[in-house]
Write an enzyme that holds these catalytic residues in place. Structure first.
Site, PDB file in Angstrom:
ATOM      1  N   LYS A 119      -7.474   8.024   2.226  1.00  0.00           N
ATOM      2  CA  LYS A 119      -7.438   8.660   0.362  1.00  0.00           C
ATOM      3  C   LYS A 119      -9.117   8.348  -0.106  1.00  0.00           C
ATOM      4  CE  LYS A 119      -2.154   7.932  -0.354  1.00  0.00           C
ATOM      5  NZ  LYS A 119      -1.404   7.396  -1.494  1.00  0.00           N
ATOM      6  N   GLN A 128      -1.173   3.321  -5.991  1.00  0.00           N
ATOM      7  CA  GLN A 128      -0.576   3.034  -5.047  1.00  0.00           C
ATOM      8  C   GLN A 128       0.848   2.203  -4.850  1.00  0.00           C
ATOM      9  OE1 GLN A 128      -1.642   4.646  -1.845  1.00  0.00           O
ATOM     10  NE2 GLN A 128       0.293   4.548  -0.999  1.00  0.00           N
ATOM     11  N   ASP A 137      -1.321  12.155  -8.850  1.00  0.00           N
ATOM     12  CA  ASP A 137       0.028  11.860  -7.577  1.00  0.00           C
ATOM     13  C   ASP A 137       1.262  12.623  -8.248  1.00  0.00           C
ATOM     14  OD1 ASP A 137      -0.367  10.682  -5.442  1.00  0.00           O
ATOM     15  OD2 ASP A 137       0.645   8.704  -6.100  1.00  0.00           O
TER      16      ASP A 137
END
Ligand code: NAP
Length: 284
Positions: free
Chosen positions: A50, A94, A117
């Site tokens: 990412k 994460q 996200d």
């Protein structure tokens, strides 16, 4: 019938190039704060990819690696700081975080404008209400692939296998928003193949290797395989691709289908977040 392959690798490369152009057109480059807590090997690889791809499109890398034994209070303090920091336009925690931490409470600290996200309660609420906002990356990637492949959704039967908050539920909502007639299946669905055979568009996101066989697919259906499994024989998805390709009209491969879209969508969300913050300050 031998299905046409929906090329997620090419689609993701195209989208990343569009994002790079968008970033170059912004007054200030977006700043993406990725948070990795602990040393989970798979998470470390996801975060590394990412960060690399973000940097490639001109997004500023504001990564923090935090110790596995960080307390809830300390991590909450970090998130609070990032929420208030104008340099930070996107925040990605994460998952999974170590077991002693309360994931939902931590996610709730991410303001919806920075929720790249799309996994917080407030972002999920916006999706359900049909409001603009940041949406989960994997199902957004599936919608991008369907649109790019020219798949008509309005009035058609869409079946989603899986009802997770990460994929299945937002996927069903996004298909519904596009006026498909949507059925969601799960582990308690009776006669799964009978339901999936109704689908003009079938999205498999159950996490069971090759569970969708040719008998579960209507001839001519479009089949999207979200599953990702590393078996001794190699990578595969939730769909028995070789068998289903004989029945479907279009199909995503694994690897090279939905997978590459997830990070590309994260980058697009990061640009959207920067634009949202330009027009409206953080709501906290
Ligand atoms: P998850 O949280 O484990 O959810 C799986 C869902 O599938 C659940 O709703 C479960 O039903 C349902 N299910 C399980 N077994 C089933 C069966 N035999 N028949 C019908 N439904 C069944 O998984 P997830 O996070 O949504 O991920 C799904 C898959 O997508 C995994 O393979 C994951 O690795 C992959 N994935 C890929 C990407 C990517 O970027 N390519 C991103 C995210 C996920 P219940 O709710 O009844 O338990």
């Amino acid at each position: 019938m031998t299905a046409a392959i929906i090329d997620g690798k090419a689609a993701a490369a195209e989208l990343r190039a569009d994002v790079a152009t968008d970033v170059a057109g912004l007054p200030t480059a977006p700043g993406l704060a990725t948070l990795l807590v602990g040393d989970d090997a798979a998470s470390a690889i996801y975060i590394k990819n990412k960060r690399r791809m973000s940097t490639e499109v001109g997004i500023r890398d504001l990564h923090q690696h935090l110790p596995a034994d960080i307390s809830q209070e300390e991590l909450s303090g970090v998130l609070e700081g990032l929420a208030d920091d104008p340099e930070v336009t996107g925040i990605l925690l994460q998952l999974p975080v170590p077991k002693h931490l309360d994931t939902n409470a931590l996610l709730a600290m991410i303001p919806p404008e920075k929720d790249v996200d799309g996994l917080t309660e407030r972002s999920a609420g916006k999706l359900i209400l049909g409001k603009d906002g940041l949406r989960p990356c994997t199902p957004s990637g599936v919608m991008y692939l369907l649109d790019r492949a020219g798949v008509e959704l309005e009035g058609r039967e869409a079946v989603v296998v899986g009802r997770s908050s990460l994929v299945g539920k937002p996927q069903a909502q996004m298909l519904l928003e596009r006026n498909a007639t949507v059925t969601t299946c799960h582990s308690r669905t009776r006669d799964l193949a009978e339901v999936t055979r109704r689908a003009d568009v079938l999205v498999a996101a159950a996490g069971v290797p090759k569970m969708i066989g040719a008998d579960a697919v209507k001839p001519g259906a479009v089949v999207i395989d979200v599953g990702m499994h590393r078996l001794e024989s190699g990578l595969c998805g939730d769909v028995d691709t070789d068998a289903v390709a004989e029945v479907a009209s279009q199909i995503t491969p694994v690897p090279g289908g939905v997978g590459p879209m997830t990070i590309a969508m994260l980058l697009r969300n990061t640009v959207l977040a920067a634009r949202l913050l330009e027009v409206a300050p953080t709501s906290g």
